[in-house]
Design a protein around this motif. Structure first.
Motif, PDB file in Angstrom:
ATOM      1  N   THR A 591       0.827  -1.206   0.000  1.00 31.83           N
ATOM      2  CA  THR A 591       0.000   0.000   0.000  1.00 31.83           C
ATOM      3  C   THR A 591       0.865   1.261   0.000  1.00 31.83           C
ATOM      4  O   THR A 591       0.576   2.225  -0.716  1.00 31.83           O
ATOM      5  CB  THR A 591      -0.937   0.007   1.215  1.00 31.83           C
ATOM      6  OG1 THR A 591      -0.160  -0.142   2.417  1.00 31.83           O
ATOM      7  CG2 THR A 591      -1.932  -1.127   1.137  1.00 31.83           C
ATOM      8  N   THR A 592       1.944   1.232   0.785  1.00 32.14           N
ATOM      9  CA  THR A 592       2.865   2.377   0.788  1.00 32.14           C
ATOM     10  C   THR A 592       3.574   2.498  -0.562  1.00 32.14           C
ATOM     11  O   THR A 592       3.770   3.603  -1.078  1.00 32.14           O
ATOM     12  CB  THR A 592       3.915   2.231   1.900  1.00 32.14           C
ATOM     13  OG1 THR A 592       3.263   1.997   3.149  1.00 32.14           O
ATOM     14  CG2 THR A 592       4.771   3.474   2.003  1.00 32.14           C
ATOM     15  N   LEU A 597       4.536   4.982  -5.944  1.00 32.57           N
ATOM     16  CA  LEU A 597       4.488   4.910  -7.403  1.00 32.57           C
ATOM     17  C   LEU A 597       3.666   6.054  -7.991  1.00 32.57           C
ATOM     18  O   LEU A 597       4.021   6.627  -9.026  1.00 32.57           O
ATOM     19  CB  LEU A 597       3.897   3.562  -7.849  1.00 32.57           C
ATOM     20  CG  LEU A 597       4.807   2.346  -7.693  1.00 32.57           C
ATOM     21  CD1 LEU A 597       4.032   1.063  -7.993  1.00 32.57           C
ATOM     22  CD2 LEU A 597       6.020   2.450  -8.618  1.00 32.57           C
ATOM     23  N   VAL A 598       2.557   6.385  -7.345  1.00 34.91           N
ATOM     24  CA  VAL A 598       1.729   7.503  -7.810  1.00 34.91           C
ATOM     25  C   VAL A 598       2.515   8.809  -7.719  1.00 34.91           C
ATOM     26  O   VAL A 598       2.499   9.632  -8.646  1.00 34.91           O
ATOM     27  CB  VAL A 598       0.424   7.592  -6.995  1.00 34.91           C
ATOM     28  CG1 VAL A 598      -0.350   8.855  -7.354  1.00 34.91           C
ATOM     29  CG2 VAL A 598      -0.442   6.362  -7.225  1.00 34.91           C
ATOM     30  N   LEU A 599       3.216   9.012  -6.599  1.00 35.77           N
ATOM     31  CA  LEU A 599       4.029  10.219  -6.453  1.00 35.77           C
ATOM     32  C   LEU A 599       5.135  10.273  -7.510  1.00 35.77           C
ATOM     33  O   LEU A 599       5.432  11.336  -8.066  1.00 35.77           O
ATOM     34  CB  LEU A 599       4.661  10.259  -5.057  1.00 35.77           C
ATOM     35  CG  LEU A 599       3.725  10.536  -3.875  1.00 35.77           C
ATOM     36  CD1 LEU A 599       4.490  10.429  -2.570  1.00 35.77           C
ATOM     37  CD2 LEU A 599       3.106  11.922  -4.000  1.00 35.77           C
ATOM     38  N   MET A 600       5.729   9.123  -7.807  1.00 36.18           N
ATOM     39  CA  MET A 600       6.805   9.086  -8.787  1.00 36.18           C
ATOM     40  C   MET A 600       6.290   9.365 -10.194  1.00 36.18           C
ATOM     41  O   MET A 600       6.959  10.013 -11.002  1.00 36.18           O
ATOM     42  CB  MET A 600       7.500   7.722  -8.748  1.00 36.18           C
ATOM     43  CG  MET A 600       8.743   7.642  -9.620  1.00 36.18           C
ATOM     44  SD  MET A 600       9.642   6.090  -9.426  1.00 36.18           S
ATOM     45  CE  MET A 600       8.463   4.942 -10.132  1.00 36.18           C
ATOM     46  N   GLU A 601       5.083   8.903 -10.503  1.00 35.54           N
ATOM     47  CA  GLU A 601       4.514   9.072 -11.838  1.00 35.54           C
ATOM     48  C   GLU A 601       4.037  10.493 -12.072  1.00 35.54           C
ATOM     49  O   GLU A 601       4.272  11.080 -13.139  1.00 35.54           O
ATOM     50  CB  GLU A 601       3.355   8.093 -12.037  1.00 35.54           C
ATOM     51  CG  GLU A 601       2.681   8.200 -13.397  1.00 35.54           C
ATOM     52  CD  GLU A 601       3.594   7.782 -14.537  1.00 35.54           C
ATOM     53  OE1 GLU A 601       3.353   8.242 -15.671  1.00 35.54           O
ATOM     54  OE2 GLU A 601       4.541   7.003 -14.301  1.00 35.54           O
ATOM     55  N   PHE A 602       3.363  11.070 -11.097  1.00 35.13           N
ATOM     56  CA  PHE A 602       2.747  12.379 -11.298  1.00 35.13           C
ATOM     57  C   PHE A 602       3.518  13.517 -10.621  1.00 35.13           C
ATOM     58  O   PHE A 602       3.256  14.680 -10.907  1.00 35.13           O
ATOM     59  CB  PHE A 602       1.309  12.369 -10.772  1.00 35.13           C
ATOM     60  CG  PHE A 602       0.421  11.410 -11.507  1.00 35.13           C
ATOM     61  CD1 PHE A 602      -0.062  11.714 -12.760  1.00 35.13           C
ATOM     62  CD2 PHE A 602       0.092  10.178 -10.953  1.00 35.13           C
ATOM     63  CE1 PHE A 602      -0.871  10.824 -13.451  1.00 35.13           C
ATOM     64  CE2 PHE A 602      -0.722   9.287 -11.624  1.00 35.13           C
ATOM     65  CZ  PHE A 602      -1.200   9.605 -12.883  1.00 35.13           C
ATOM     66  N   GLY A 603       4.418  13.182  -9.716  1.00 33.59           N
ATOM     67  CA  GLY A 603       5.209  14.225  -9.069  1.00 33.59           C
ATOM     68  C   GLY A 603       6.418  14.580  -9.898  1.00 33.59           C
ATOM     69  O   GLY A 603       6.697  13.990 -10.946  1.00 33.59           O
ATOM     70  N   SER A 604       7.139  15.582  -9.455  1.00 32.06           N
ATOM     71  CA  SER A 604       8.346  16.005 -10.149  1.00 32.06           C
ATOM     72  C   SER A 604       9.300  16.603  -9.129  1.00 32.06           C
ATOM     73  O   SER A 604       8.910  16.956  -8.019  1.00 32.06           O
ATOM     74  CB  SER A 604       8.013  17.042 -11.234  1.00 32.06           C
ATOM     75  OG  SER A 604       7.406  18.182 -10.652  1.00 32.06           O
ATOM     76  N   GLY A 605      10.567  16.686  -9.536  1.00 31.30           N
ATOM     77  CA  GLY A 605      11.554  17.315  -8.676  1.00 31.30           C
ATOM     78  C   GLY A 605      11.701  16.617  -7.343  1.00 31.30           C
ATOM     79  O   GLY A 605      11.824  15.395  -7.255  1.00 31.30           O
ATOM     80  N   ILE A 612      11.093   7.944  -5.113  1.00 28.72           N
ATOM     81  CA  ILE A 612      12.089   6.946  -5.517  1.00 28.72           C
ATOM     82  C   ILE A 612      12.847   6.424  -4.299  1.00 28.72           C
ATOM     83  O   ILE A 612      13.049   5.210  -4.148  1.00 28.72           O
ATOM     84  CB  ILE A 612      13.066   7.558  -6.539  1.00 28.72           C
ATOM     85  CG1 ILE A 612      12.328   7.869  -7.841  1.00 28.72           C
ATOM     86  CG2 ILE A 612      14.239   6.623  -6.792  1.00 28.72           C
ATOM     87  CD1 ILE A 612      13.180   8.590  -8.861  1.00 28.72           C
ATOM     88  N   THR A 613      13.244   7.338  -3.408  1.00 24.24           N
ATOM     89  CA  THR A 613      13.934   6.906  -2.185  1.00 24.24           C
ATOM     90  C   THR A 613      13.041   6.002  -1.352  1.00 24.24           C
ATOM     91  O   THR A 613      13.505   4.990  -0.797  1.00 24.24           O
ATOM     92  CB  THR A 613      14.347   8.136  -1.355  1.00 24.24           C
ATOM     93  OG1 THR A 613      15.136   9.007  -2.169  1.00 24.24           O
ATOM     94  CG2 THR A 613      15.157   7.712  -0.138  1.00 24.24           C
ATOM     95  N   LEU A 614      11.772   6.348  -1.262  1.00 23.12           N
ATOM     96  CA  LEU A 614      10.835   5.545  -0.477  1.00 23.12           C
ATOM     97  C   LEU A 614      10.660   4.154  -1.078  1.00 23.12           C
ATOM     98  O   LEU A 614      10.612   3.145  -0.346  1.00 23.12           O
ATOM     99  CB  LEU A 614       9.480   6.263  -0.395  1.00 23.12           C
ATOM    100  CG  LEU A 614       8.418   5.632   0.508  1.00 23.12           C
ATOM    101  CD1 LEU A 614       8.933   5.504   1.934  1.00 23.12           C
ATOM    102  CD2 LEU A 614       7.129   6.450   0.470  1.00 23.12           C
ATOM    103  N   LEU A 615      10.564   4.052  -2.400  1.00 20.57           N
ATOM    104  CA  LEU A 615      10.420   2.747  -3.050  1.00 20.57           C
ATOM    105  C   LEU A 615      11.648   1.874  -2.799  1.00 20.57           C
ATOM    106  O   LEU A 615      11.526   0.677  -2.494  1.00 20.57           O
ATOM    107  CB  LEU A 615      10.210   2.927  -4.551  1.00 20.57           C
ATOM    108  CG  LEU A 615       8.780   3.209  -5.021  1.00 20.57           C
ATOM    109  CD1 LEU A 615       8.771   3.484  -6.519  1.00 20.57           C
ATOM    110  CD2 LEU A 615       7.874   2.027  -4.705  1.00 20.57           C
ATOM    111  N   ILE A 616      12.833   2.463  -2.948  1.00 21.09           N
ATOM    112  CA  ILE A 616      14.056   1.706  -2.676  1.00 21.09           C
ATOM    113  C   ILE A 616      14.078   1.256  -1.221  1.00 21.09           C
ATOM    114  O   ILE A 616      14.428   0.115  -0.901  1.00 21.09           O
ATOM    115  CB  ILE A 616      15.297   2.562  -2.991  1.00 21.09           C
ATOM    116  CG1 ILE A 616      15.357   2.884  -4.485  1.00 21.09           C
ATOM    117  CG2 ILE A 616      16.576   1.844  -2.553  1.00 21.09           C
ATOM    118  CD1 ILE A 616      16.450   3.863  -4.856  1.00 21.09           C
TER     119      ILE A 616
END
Length: 647
Positions: A591-592, A597-605, A612-616
């Motif tokens: 869930t996290t 993934l949503v933040l990585m797809e639609f976020g920037s900077g 990305i750090t959170l996914l790793i």
């Protein structure tokens, strides 16, 4: 110990050693030999110094005032210099290192917007004028053209409806971008062809990025970033710049690129001209005479970063000596292609090499303003891609005259003074419809070359205004303060977590703490391998991951306690505890991960960096909390034969 345990332990040990080796460049460059902030080379006012110290944020309407002359902002040698053995390590092992983001080391942040709507409006006006001009050539004078900008249409109103018959299929061949929408009464309405606006936006933004990236490469800063944000916006990050260099960099980026068409001089003539420079060559210039031309290779600092481009070395040498090319000749600069890897992709091997090309200026002036459109197309007989180029009426007539007189010569397509393509003129080309075929046999390689040339050509076809929306200058003092506070937060948070886990879970807490250390090690190693930049949001992601990893261990330990209270032996309790807690841990991390993934797809900077750090961190925390701690408990039980566990 069973064989499977040794295999699993060996795998973990391998990952630990690999991570340590991967973090050596990060340790050397950021900890052992941190680079000193660069100071301005000229006197700085108190006001500017205060801005550089605290950071400034200034919205602006537009970027104007491009300098007439480009000057490379070269970096000095790194201070302090890196040890000699480290250069060997970079070449033989790895040179991937974590870098500090703009918020941690200071620098310049610029945000531009590409005004595609204005560019399309300008094109509609031009199409209307061209339609009226073409009809006038056919004897139709009583006609008015109007650009309907809100509807992306061009309207023709005829005084005599019989003249509408002149607008037939042959007439429309000169306007491939337009399609007839309606011809009601004395009015004909034309619209842009399907997907033209979308293609225009994509190519305009892509071209703007390429132009800015060329300017950034000329600045010579370490770890620059040029990225597209939100479709039509471009963000430029230049870390480590002082306020003086930031001002010069801002002006340099705003320089307008000019597309032009000229002729390449004959090879014997070019070789004679460039050979005349041979007696003037010195070792200090970095320029050599090879293959009938002058060549120079990028020079590097001791840590492998570009200090001066080969192009700049050539320009300095040419400008320092008298031009020997004669009248109607000038020198252009071309990047020598690298060896091609698989699927035709460029295989970067060391610094880039540049060479000089002699071009003729004795042809009619033809620039990017004469380009109506450029797009990739496919040859139906060979199935190979090529560039389809459409010139306006004036450009088409000029191009016909040039190609008629210069069949067999090479056309020089230039962006500023850089040669981007040199196709051979095979026959005279009337009508302004030009096909440019690329060399090579690999289709993917040809397609890449076609796409790159289309981007260059469309910069003249669609001069979309690029406006500076925002800029901020972060001083090195503010960056160091951010590092200090973020590091302190990470240390305090880790100490509190470690102390709680050890006091509450005793031996189990010690095992969990060891897993946390490995978790952070793996996260940093993966980020270093990816060449990521460490930012404040990235540090926040690491801190959050530490908490999530502890949460997984808490779930496992509480399940083990429940099994012990139910009367299971210690070994069985550990086995059941891990088995029953596994899916709970996986579900919570999935869930996290979805949110990340949503933040990585639609976020920037910074938002995307945090994601990305959170996914790793999620991947590493699950691995260390479930896999590594289980190995340690298995070893403890096998060695001690314990029946109770301090948990």
């Amino acid at each position: 110990m069973p064989r499977s345990w040794w295999i699993k332990s060996g795998f973990v040990l391998f990952l630990v050693v690999l991570s340590i080796l991967g973090l050596v460049p990060t340790y050397i460059e950021l900890v052992a030999y941190p680079e000193k902030p660069q100071q301005p080379t000229t006197e700085q006012t108190d006001e500017e110094g205060q801005d550089a110290q605290n950071g400034t944020a200034t919205p602006e309407d537009g970027a104007e005032g491009a300098p007439q002359e480009q000057v490379r902002l070269t970096e000095d040698e790194r201070d302090p210099a890196l040890p000699e053995w480290y250069v060997w390590y970079q070449n033989k092992v790895t040179d991937n290192s974590l870098t500090l983001g703009l918020d941690l080391q200071g620098g310049l942040l610029l945000r531009y917007s590409v005004d595609v709507d204005q560019a399309i409006d300008d094109k509609l006006e031009k199409y209307g004028q061209d339609l009226q001009f073409r009809l006038d050539e056919l004897g139709v004078t009583d006609v008015k053209a109007k650009a309907m900008k809100t509807e992306d249409r061009v309207e023709l109103t005829f005084g005599d409806t019989d003249d509408m018959d002149k607008v037939d299929d042959e007439f429309m061949r000169d306007f491939p971008v337009l399609s007839l929408v309606s011809d009601d009464g004395p009015t004909m309405l034309f619209g842009l062809r399907e997907n033209y606006i979308q293609e225009t936006e994509e190519f305009s933004v892509k071209q703007a990025v390429e132009i800015i990236r060329e300017r950034v490469d000329a600045i010579g800063v370490a770890s620059p970033s040029v990225r597209i944000e939100g479709g039509r916006h471009i963000v430029v990050e230049l870390p480590g710049l002082s306020s003086r260099r930031a001002t010069a960099a801002e002006k340099l980026i705003a320089t307008t690129a000019v597309l032009s068409f000229k002729l390449v001089a004959d090879a014997p003539e070019a070789a004679t001209v460039f050979k005349a420079y041979q007696p003037l060559l010195t070792a200090e210039s970095g320029v050599k005479f090879e293959g009938g031309t002058l060549v120079a290779t990028d020079t590097l600092t001791k840590d492998g970063k570009i200090k001066n481009q080969g192009k700049d070395l050539l320009k300095v040498f040419i400008e320092a000596n008298e031009f020997l090319g004669g009248e109607d000749r000038e020198i252009a600069y071309e990047r020598v292609d690298q060896d091609k890897g698989k699927k035709g992709k460029a295989k970067v091997v060391g610094p880039q090499q540049w060479r000089t090309r002699l071009v003729r200026t004795d042809m009619p002036i033809l620039t990017g303003e004469n380009v109506d459109d450029a797009y990739p197309a496919t040859n139906q007989s060979t199935n190979l891609p090529y560039v389809a180029l459409k010139l306006d009426k004036k450009g088409g007539d000029l191009f016909y005259d040039v190609t008629k007189e210069h069949v067999g010569d090479q056309l020089a397509i230039l962006m500023d003074d850089t040669l981007v393509s040199d196709p051979v003129i095979r026959s005279e080309i009337p009508g302004g419809n030009v096909s440019i075929e690329m060399g090579g046999s690999n289709r993917q390689q040809i397609l890449d070359d076609v796409q790159n040339l289309v981007v260059a050509l469309r910069s003249g076809a669609l001069p979309a205004p690029i406006r500076q929306e925002f800029k901020t200058l972060v001083g090195p003092t503010l960056g160091r303060d951010s590092i200090s506070k973020a590091t302190m937060a990470l240390i305090i948070g880790s100490i509190v977590v470690f102390a709680f886990m050890f006091l509450y879970y005793k031996l189990g807490g010690a095992v969990a703490n060891l897993a946390l250390l490995l978790n952070v090690l793996f996260i940093m190693a993966i980020m270093a391998a990816l060449g990521a930049a460490l930012t404040l949001p990235g540090i926040a992601g690491i801190v959050l991951t530490v908490g999530m990893a502890v949460d997984a261990n808490v779930i496992i330990f509480e399940r083990i306690r429940e099994e012990i209270r139910a009367g299971e032996t210690l070994r069985k309790a550990i086995q059941y505890g891990y088995d029953k807690a596994f899916w709970t841990i996986v579900d919570s991390n999935i869930t996290t991960g979805i949110a990340a993934l949503v933040l990585m797809e639609f976020g920037s900077g910074p938002v995307r960096g945090f994601a990305i750090t959170l996914l790793i961190g999620i991947i590493c925390s699950v691995f260390t909390a479930v896999f590594v701690t289980r190995l340690i408990f298995d070893a403890y039980l096998t060695k001690t034969k314990a029946e109770r566990l301090p948990l």
